[in-house]
Design a protein around this motif. Structure first.
Motif, short mmCIF file in Angstrom:
data_model
loop_
_atom_site.label_atom_id
_atom_site.label_comp_id
_atom_site.label_asym_id
_atom_site.label_seq_id
_atom_site.Cartn_x
_atom_site.Cartn_y
_atom_site.Cartn_z
N ILE A 263 0.84 -1.20 0.00
CA ILE A 263 0.00 0.00 0.00
C ILE A 263 0.87 1.25 0.00
CG2 ILE A 263 -1.67 1.34 1.34
CD1 ILE A 263 -2.79 -1.35 2.36
N LEU A 264 1.86 1.29 0.88
CA LEU A 264 2.73 2.47 0.98
C LEU A 264 3.56 2.66 -0.28
CD1 LEU A 264 3.92 1.97 4.67
CD2 LEU A 264 2.38 3.76 3.83
N GLN A 265 4.05 1.58 -0.85
CA GLN A 265 4.88 1.68 -2.06
C GLN A 265 4.06 2.16 -3.25
OE1 GLN A 265 6.21 -2.30 -1.81
NE2 GLN A 265 7.95 -1.85 -0.50
N LEU A 266 2.84 1.69 -3.40
CA LEU A 266 1.99 2.18 -4.49
C LEU A 266 1.58 3.63 -4.25
CD1 LEU A 266 -0.26 -0.91 -5.32
CD2 LEU A 266 1.63 0.02 -6.64
N ALA A 267 1.46 4.02 -2.98
CA ALA A 267 1.17 5.42 -2.68
C ALA A 267 2.35 6.30 -3.10
CB ALA A 267 0.90 5.59 -1.19
N ILE A 268 3.57 5.85 -2.89
CA ILE A 268 4.75 6.59 -3.33
C ILE A 268 4.77 6.71 -4.85
CG2 ILE A 268 7.27 6.52 -3.47
CD1 ILE A 268 7.22 5.15 -0.69
N ALA A 269 4.49 5.59 -5.53
CA ALA A 269 4.45 5.62 -7.00
C ALA A 269 3.38 6.58 -7.49
CB ALA A 269 4.20 4.21 -7.54
N GLY A 270 2.21 6.56 -6.83
CA GLY A 270 1.14 7.48 -7.22
C GLY A 270 1.52 8.93 -7.01
N SER A 271 2.27 9.20 -5.94
CA SER A 271 2.70 10.57 -5.67
C SER A 271 3.74 11.04 -6.69
CB SER A 271 3.28 10.65 -4.25
OG SER A 271 3.77 11.93 -3.97
N LEU A 272 4.71 10.19 -7.00
CA LEU A 272 5.75 10.55 -7.97
C LEU A 272 5.18 10.67 -9.38
CD1 LEU A 272 8.74 8.33 -6.76
CD2 LEU A 272 8.48 10.81 -6.52
N MET A 273 4.16 9.89 -9.68
CA MET A 273 3.59 9.88 -11.02
C MET A 273 3.00 11.25 -11.38
SD MET A 273 0.86 7.09 -12.45
CE MET A 273 -0.26 7.45 -11.09
N LYS A 274 2.50 11.96 -10.38
CA LYS A 274 1.85 13.25 -10.63
C LYS A 274 2.86 14.39 -10.78
CE LYS A 274 -2.25 11.86 -8.00
NZ LYS A 274 -3.08 12.15 -6.80
N LYS A 275 4.12 14.12 -10.45
CA LYS A 275 5.12 15.18 -10.50
C LYS A 275 5.73 15.30 -11.88
CE LYS A 275 6.51 15.08 -5.65
NZ LYS A 275 7.65 15.11 -4.72
N GLY A 276 6.12 16.52 -12.23
CA GLY A 276 6.80 16.73 -13.49
C GLY A 276 8.27 16.35 -13.39
#
Length: 575
Positions: free
Chosen positions: A513-526
């Protein structure tokens, strides 16, 4: 040493083409199997009501993964409780007790396969096939699906979607696990592993006694237990028995089976993020590196950790047991304690290090009989949980350490840390810290509980330092979703079934859960442009930094308790 080196060289020759194939599947590119398997997948989509074109964000992906696993946990638990029915039960196995059923179903759905029962006497063939073998496919596919979604988030190809869990799950099973299992299973049958639905065979021995020889659908379970980095054996003695692992060739088949897919995941990661970087920097869609530059540094760091551990384990087991000299036996004989003569010290040490580095949990020798330092290495690698690790999950854990490494290096030079072209800021570091801390917290907290309460102490059969090692190994194996054990522990009790079940559950799903949350956060960044101050994470020097960060974290968290367990036992043995 020649055996070990040759085995690892053959592994490198096998893992590269498989990694390229997995990359094509993860990236949705054309493969040679598409004409046939597209039709198979289409039928399964219709039957299951899956819309593969529907994209999910990371939260929807997590809900789909956990929800699917929860349904299978419920159904599997019911089957274990009613397995006494006559269907596929020629040996008359009774229903499984409630707490043991809870532990077993959590164990196999979390890809742990910790067994508090003996396989040949604890499960009917119905349970072995419908629950155990089935969940070995699904749990492995779930972990790899989570890894693919994680890589998509890091690659940043979309601002919202990490893919479709149901589509990923089906494609991994039909295009990877099932074909390889058919091929590997037939190879094992060729080597003498049984595959039938007959009952156990009772024979007369040369001494005139009766002996029961187990039979059943062994080969089908045996191959997916290794390919999926599962580990649960059809028999209590696991792959140390000739029924599961009869020859040196079958030993190599099982060894490579558990090594290939975790290594291939790193190649998939390197090529996916490398392709994205090539498109972003110069508009090229193709890149020539087999591993991908980022994948190469991660693979190098994992390999360094693996080789160091293997070297220590092999050296420790080669030293033998000094206690034998006191009774007039050769000291070198101690190195064969708990090992099969058809494998010897070298292949036993390699299998031991591999099964705990790739978090498979299968064994071809008894880990409880290893020398103190030889037993510390598999325990340590499960505590690290990044030395290749299970299929997909080990890579995700190592990326957490990579993020931690760039953060520490960024602090040293006064720059905002960057990883894969994205800035690592407060939210990502908090999530990373939580993902890293959960693992040692589960191991140490539950180990402390076990040695503090009477119910936990009742399971410890060896007093002193080795007893503590048994406890540590059990919870390290549970938290790392490994499944092997120091089998001297009397663990089939309410306390051990419930506590290890909780550790397996939280150790599996909270980090995902935490790792996918990190991926989701980084995905939105330029993406940010590289500069002279950018720390390059695709170099040999970064791989070395990563190794040091992993070892430093392990020393800060686990060294005190290791000093009280295997280190103290070693000093006592050689005093």
């Amino acid at each position: 040493m020649f055996q070990i080196i040759l085995t690892l060289l053959i592994y490198m020759a096998l893992v590269i083409p498989l990694g390229v194939y997995l990359y094509h599947i993860a990236a949705g590119k054309h493969t040679f199997a598409d004409p046939l398997l597209d039709r198979v997948d289409g039928c399964l989509y219709k039957i299951c009501g899956v819309r593969p074109q529907r994209e999910m964000d990371w939260k929807e992906y997590v809900v789909a993964l956990i929800g699917t696993n929860a349904v299978m946990i419920f159904l599997g638990y019911l089957i274990l409780r009613i397995q006494s029915i006559s269907l596929f039960n020629p040996n008359g196995i009774g229903g499984m007790e409630a707490s043991l059923s809870f532990n077993t179903i959590i164990s196999f759905m979390t890809n742990t396969n910790l067994q508090h029962y003996s396989g040949e006497s604890g499960l009917s063939y119905l349970s072995q096939m419908v629950v155990i073998t089935f969940m070995m496919f699904v749990s492995a596919a779930s972990g790899y699906a989570a890894c693919i979604a994680f890589i998509r988030g890091l690659a940043g190809k979309s601002k919202a979607s990490v893919g479709n869990f149901y589509s990923d799950l089906i494609r991994i099973i039909t295009r990877v696990l099932l074909p390889l299992s058919v091929i590997g299973g037939l190879l094992l049958v060729w080597q003498g592993v049984p595959q039938n639905l007959s009952g156990n065979i009772v024979v007369d021995t040369l001494e005139g006694a009766k002996q029961v020889i187990a039979s059943g659908p062994v080969a089908a379970l045996e191959i997916i237990k290794h390919l999926g980095t599962n580990g649960g054996g059809f028999l209590g003695a696991n792959s140390s028995t000739p029924i599961e692992n009869p020859t040196m060739l079958s030993n190599l088949i099982e060894l490579y089976s558990m090594m290939l897919l975790p290594g291939a995941c790193v190649i998939t990661f390197g090529r996916m993020v490398g392709e994205r970087k090539a498109e972003r920097v110069n508009g090229q869609k193709n890149h020539k590196s087999v591993f991908g530059r980022e994948g190469r540094s991660i693979f190098a760091a994992m390999s360094i950790l693996f080789v160091i551990g293997l070297g220590v384990c092999f050296w420790a087991e080669s030293q033998g047991n000094p206690a034998l000299a006191e009774v007039g036996l050769s000291q070198s004989m101690g190195s064969m304690e708990g090992k099969e003569v058809r494998f010897g010290v070298a292949q036993s040490a390699l299998f031991t290090t591999t099964t705990t580095s790739f978090t498979t949990g299968t064994v071809n020798n008894m880990h409880d009989t290893l020398t103190p330092l030889g037993g510390m290495i598999p325990m340590l690698h499960m505590m690290l949980n990044v030395v290749f690790g299970g299929k997909g999950v080990g890579l995700m854990n190592m990326i957490m350490y990579a993020i931690l490494a760039v953060f520490i290096c960024g602090l040293m030079i006064g720059r905002t840390p960057e990883y894969l072209g994205k800035k690592i800021e407060g939210r990502e570091m908090k999530l990373t810290a939580l993902a890293i801390i959960i693992h040692p917290l589960l191991i140490l907290a539950f180990s402390a509980l076990a040695v503090a309460v009477p119910d936990g102490q009742a399971g410890i059969t060896n007093p002193g330092f080795h007893g503590l090692s048994q406890v540590l190994y059990e919870f390290a194996s549970s938290a790392a979703n490994n499944g092997s054990g120091f089998e001297g522990l009397a663990d089939n009790s309410l306390f051990w079934n419930v506590t290890t079940g909780l550790v397996m559950f939280f150790g599996r799903y909270l980090p995902i859960i935490l790792q996918l949350a990190i991926a989701g956060s980084l995905m939105k960044k330029g993406f940010v442009n590289e500069s002279s101050g950018t720390l390059h994470t695709d170099t040999v020097s970064f791989a070395v930094i990563l190794v040091f960060v992993v070892y430093i974290f392990a020393a800060l968290t686990f060294f005190p308790v290791l000093a009280l367990g295997p280190v103290a036992e070693h000093l006592t043995l050689w005093a």
